[in-house]
Write a protein that holds these residues in place. Structure first.
Motif, PDB file in Angstrom:
ATOM      1  N   ARG A 151      18.143  -8.435  -5.656  1.00  0.00           N
ATOM      2  CA  ARG A 151      16.900  -8.871  -4.717  1.00  0.00           C
ATOM      3  C   ARG A 151      16.457  -8.314  -3.958  1.00  0.00           C
ATOM      4  O   ARG A 151      15.844  -8.316  -4.880  1.00  0.00           O
ATOM      5  N   ARG A 152      15.532  -9.560  -4.070  1.00  0.00           N
ATOM      6  CA  ARG A 152      13.902  -8.482  -3.190  1.00  0.00           C
ATOM      7  C   ARG A 152      13.862  -7.686  -2.208  1.00  0.00           C
ATOM      8  O   ARG A 152      14.639  -7.602  -1.451  1.00  0.00           O
ATOM      9  N   CYS A 153      12.702  -6.682  -2.592  1.00  0.00           N
ATOM     10  CA  CYS A 153      11.776  -6.182  -1.558  1.00  0.00           C
ATOM     11  C   CYS A 153      10.719  -6.410  -1.279  1.00  0.00           C
ATOM     12  O   CYS A 153      10.280  -7.059  -2.006  1.00  0.00           O
ATOM     13  N   ALA A 154       9.681  -6.245  -0.026  1.00  0.00           N
ATOM     14  CA  ALA A 154       8.654  -6.331   0.428  1.00  0.00           C
ATOM     15  C   ALA A 154       8.284  -5.299   0.846  1.00  0.00           C
ATOM     16  O   ALA A 154       8.808  -3.897   1.533  1.00  0.00           O
ATOM     17  N   VAL A 155       7.077  -5.408   0.983  1.00  0.00           N
ATOM     18  CA  VAL A 155       6.086  -3.724   1.806  1.00  0.00           C
ATOM     19  C   VAL A 155       5.011  -4.523   3.069  1.00  0.00           C
ATOM     20  O   VAL A 155       4.674  -5.670   2.488  1.00  0.00           O
ATOM     21  N   VAL A 156       5.715  -3.891   3.922  1.00  0.00           N
ATOM     22  CA  VAL A 156       4.811  -4.638   5.436  1.00  0.00           C
ATOM     23  C   VAL A 156       3.597  -3.045   5.620  1.00  0.00           C
ATOM     24  O   VAL A 156       4.114  -1.580   5.129  1.00  0.00           O
ATOM     25  N   ILE A 157       2.304  -2.712   5.659  1.00  0.00           N
ATOM     26  CA  ILE A 157       1.596  -2.231   5.727  1.00  0.00           C
ATOM     27  C   ILE A 157       0.743  -2.105   6.785  1.00  0.00           C
ATOM     28  O   ILE A 157       0.496  -3.203   7.523  1.00  0.00           O
ATOM     29  N   CYS A 158       0.536  -0.615   7.197  1.00  0.00           N
ATOM     30  CA  CYS A 158      -0.044  -0.225   8.532  1.00  0.00           C
ATOM     31  C   CYS A 158      -0.674   1.099   8.608  1.00  0.00           C
ATOM     32  O   CYS A 158      -1.015   1.551   6.902  1.00  0.00           O
ATOM     33  N   ASP A 159      -1.430   1.468   9.584  1.00  0.00           N
ATOM     34  CA  ASP A 159      -2.683   1.946   9.263  1.00  0.00           C
ATOM     35  C   ASP A 159      -1.702   3.694   9.295  1.00  0.00           C
ATOM     36  O   ASP A 159      -0.272   3.632  10.166  1.00  0.00           O
ATOM     37  N   THR A 160      -2.753   4.869   8.299  1.00  0.00           N
ATOM     38  CA  THR A 160      -1.849   5.433   8.795  1.00  0.00           C
ATOM     39  C   THR A 160      -1.034   5.936   9.550  1.00  0.00           C
ATOM     40  O   THR A 160      -0.664   7.036   9.586  1.00  0.00           O
ATOM     41  N   ILE A 161      -1.869   6.031  10.476  1.00  0.00           N
ATOM     42  CA  ILE A 161      -1.923   7.550  11.724  1.00  0.00           C
ATOM     43  C   ILE A 161      -0.483   6.924  12.260  1.00  0.00           C
ATOM     44  O   ILE A 161      -0.071   7.847  13.024  1.00  0.00           O
ATOM     45  N   GLU A 162      -0.514   5.766  12.051  1.00  0.00           N
ATOM     46  CA  GLU A 162       1.246   4.912  12.555  1.00  0.00           C
ATOM     47  C   GLU A 162       2.270   5.748  12.390  1.00  0.00           C
ATOM     48  O   GLU A 162       3.041   6.294  12.564  1.00  0.00           O
ATOM     49  N   THR A 163       1.903   6.119  10.973  1.00  0.00           N
ATOM     50  CA  THR A 163       3.052   7.009   9.937  1.00  0.00           C
ATOM     51  C   THR A 163       3.144   8.502   9.801  1.00  0.00           C
ATOM     52  O   THR A 163       4.230   8.712  10.063  1.00  0.00           O
ATOM     53  N   MET A 164       2.239   9.084  11.010  1.00  0.00           N
ATOM     54  CA  MET A 164       1.805  10.925  11.180  1.00  0.00           C
ATOM     55  C   MET A 164       3.168  11.259  11.427  1.00  0.00           C
ATOM     56  O   MET A 164       4.202  10.550  12.477  1.00  0.00           O
ATOM     57  N   GLY A 165       3.948  12.156  11.476  1.00  0.00           N
ATOM     58  CA  GLY A 165       5.479  13.055  11.046  1.00  0.00           C
ATOM     59  C   GLY A 165       4.853  13.651  10.935  1.00  0.00           C
ATOM     60  O   GLY A 165       3.622  14.673  10.975  1.00  0.00           O
ATOM     61  N   VAL A 166       5.379  15.423  12.501  1.00  0.00           N
ATOM     62  CA  VAL A 166       5.281  16.345  12.791  1.00  0.00           C
ATOM     63  C   VAL A 166       5.694  17.586  12.212  1.00  0.00           C
ATOM     64  O   VAL A 166       6.810  16.785  12.590  1.00  0.00           O
ATOM     65  N   ASP A 167       5.997  18.263  10.966  1.00  0.00           N
ATOM     66  CA  ASP A 167       6.392  19.101  11.247  1.00  0.00           C
ATOM     67  C   ASP A 167       5.763  20.754  11.118  1.00  0.00           C
ATOM     68  O   ASP A 167       6.752  21.076  11.261  1.00  0.00           O
ATOM     69  N   SER A 168       4.867  20.570  12.233  1.00  0.00           N
ATOM     70  CA  SER A 168       4.646  21.964  12.681  1.00  0.00           C
ATOM     71  C   SER A 168       4.018  21.905  13.984  1.00  0.00           C
ATOM     72  O   SER A 168       3.104  20.731  14.672  1.00  0.00           O
ATOM     73  N   ARG A 169       3.346  23.264  14.200  1.00  0.00           N
ATOM     74  CA  ARG A 169       2.502  22.904  15.840  1.00  0.00           C
ATOM     75  C   ARG A 169       1.348  22.456  15.363  1.00  0.00           C
ATOM     76  O   ARG A 169       0.664  21.436  16.000  1.00  0.00           O
TER      77      ARG A 169
END
Ligand code: UD1
Ligand code: MG
Length: 451
Positions: free
Chosen positions: A216-234
């Protein structure tokens, strides 16, 4: 293939670094728990069902989202692939009919519906990719998974940093975490994922290599870094808050609101600002505020659970608490607190007052220092002030009490009985004036031997 869409939101991580009694995903960004930002984004796309995967001890998360999403429990945090498996029963129907399952993280509040829509669109493309991965290009790839592309620019595999060699570590394109996966093969691919890696975890990222091996094929969609921001700390929470505030301010200005110094205005996720509203520097909006067209909010005001109608002026230094309903063209000035009170059009309370559990009729004037004494230590009582009434400065209105339309209350009054319409009420000690008394007083003080 159908275009059915479901979502799994991973929220079983421990969130240890938050050092909090509150589960990480319930921490708020712009007044809304992080997980609700994610649920709202999934909801905007019409994902159904939405399954939130929590740890066994996260009753608080399950309670917070009940009615909004289905929940499933991951018994032990064995990795991101393992975390999707508890959603198997809830996704049985879409797995049977086919469609797309979005895998999202509960700690990424900045993810937008627009980006998720692009991923679903790519999934539904004619090449029918089994997995669409959200890519981004951070300044520092740090510990993000690296996206390895083939000669045709399609996605070959994802390598976690800890398992990557030097060449792979040099790749700048990283895994943002979100995936859109072919529902009909999702669980068989998950079952094929092992945990032979540096962390001995079941990596969801291995799903790409497995799909490729199955042709099967796999693909990538690119977004702004800010959208992927995960919160781990205060600190991460504060960074997300700043990013969300920047987004909310930009949206407010796009919609025709003037923010004189946007970086000093704090908005809530549900703040509604109309056209030609002006918000001066240093204003804070709590939850549930709407400000209608042309109104002005002056500096250092704090608003929460309040409506400000067209053309009203609030502040500087005003506090609007829940239930404050400020009518068109009304003025609420400095050091005035309004709670659960309707201020009808054109009424004014310009200085140093507390108006709570009250109605202030149209064009009434509330003098400086007026207080509605709404609380007797046991219950709250209502004050009703009629249209066009004039309340003199430093008046205490002891509720329940009514001042009729057009009535006047003299300054310094303590009003405990109703004042009829157009009446004049003055409730204070009579003024005694002694001619020359001041001179005699000073003379008495100046006599020798007197202290
Ligand atoms: C993951 C990706 C990495 C990507 C990064 C983006 C894997 C193996 N790696 O790494 O490629 O660049 O996200 O941020 O997927 N969770 C569970 N149960 C678990 C483990 C995790 O629910 O057993 C949840 C966490 O609460 C979190 C999310 O899954 O919301 C991601 O987990 P995390 O441990 O942060 O993954 P990363 O190591 O950051
Ligand atoms: Mg992470």
């Amino acid at each position: 293939m159908t275009d059915r869409l479901a979502a799994v939101v991973l929220a079983a991580g421990k969130g240890t670094r938050m050092k909090s009694d509150l589960p990480k995903v319930l921490h708020r960004v712009a007044g809304k728990p992080m997980i609700e930002w994610v649920l709202d984004a999934a909801g905007t796309l019409g994902a159904d069902p939405v399954v939130v995967v929590t740890a066994p001890d996260q009753d608080a998360v399950r309670a917070a989202i009940s009615g909004r999403a289905t929940t499933a429990i991951q018994e032990q945090a064995l990795g991101t692939a393992d975390a999707v498996k508890p959603a198997r029963d809830a996704l049985a129907s879409i797995a049977a009919t086919g469609g797309t399952v979005l895998v999202l993280y509960g700690d990424t509040p900045m993810m937008t519906p627009a980006t998720l829509a692009r991923m679903v669109e790519a999934r539904n493309g004619k090449e029918n990719p089994a997995v669409v991965v959200l890519g981004f290009e951070p300044d520092d790839p740090a510990l993000y998974g690296r996206l390895v592309l083939g000669a045709d620019h399609s996605l070959e595999r994802i390598v976690e940093t800890r398992d990557a060699g030097p060449v792979e570590r040099d790749i700048g394109l990283c895994n943002g975490g979100v995936m859109a996966i072919d529902a009909s093969v999702l669980f068989e691919m998950l079952d094929a994922i092992g945990n032979t890696n540096v962390k001995s975890e079941f990596y969801l990222t291995d799903i790409v290599g497995i799909a490729r091996a199955a042709g099967r094929r796999c693909a990538v969609v690119i977004c702004d870094t800010i959208e992927t921001m995960g919160v781990d700390s205060r600190a991460g929470l504060a960074t997300a808050e700043a990013a969300m505030q920047a987004r909310l301010r930009a949206t407010a200005m796009d919609n025709g609101t003037t923010l004189t110094a946007p970086e000093t205005v704090f908005l809530c996720h549900d703040t509604k600002l109309g056209r030609d509203v002006t918000v001066h520097p240093h204003v804070v909006f709590g939850a549930g505020v709407s400000v209608e067209d042309g109104a002005e909010i002056r500096s250092f005001s704090h608003l929460e659970g309040a409506r400000v109608a067209a053309g009203a002026i609030v502040g500087p230094y005003a506090r609007l608490r829940p239930g404050a309903d400020i009518g068109a063209g009304a003025h609420i000035g400095n050091f005035v607190e309004i709670k659960n009170a309707v201020i009808e059009p054109g009424a004014k309370a310009n200085h140093l007052s507390y108006v709570g559990d009250a109605r202030v009729g149209a064009k009434a004037n509330i003098g400086a220092g007026t207080i509605t004494c709404n609380y007797d230590g046991f219950a709250k009582h209502h004050t009703d002030i009629g249209a066009g009434a004039f309340i003199g400065s430093n008046t205490a209105l002891v509720a329940p009490v009514t001042v009729g339309d057009g009535a006047i209350v003299g300054a310094g009054s303590v009003v405990t009985k109703d004042v009829p319409a157009d009446a004049l009420a003055v409730v204070r000690g009579a003024e005694k004036v002694i001619p020359g008394g001041a001179v005699r007083f000073r003379a008495s003080r100046a006599k020798p031997g007197k202290g």
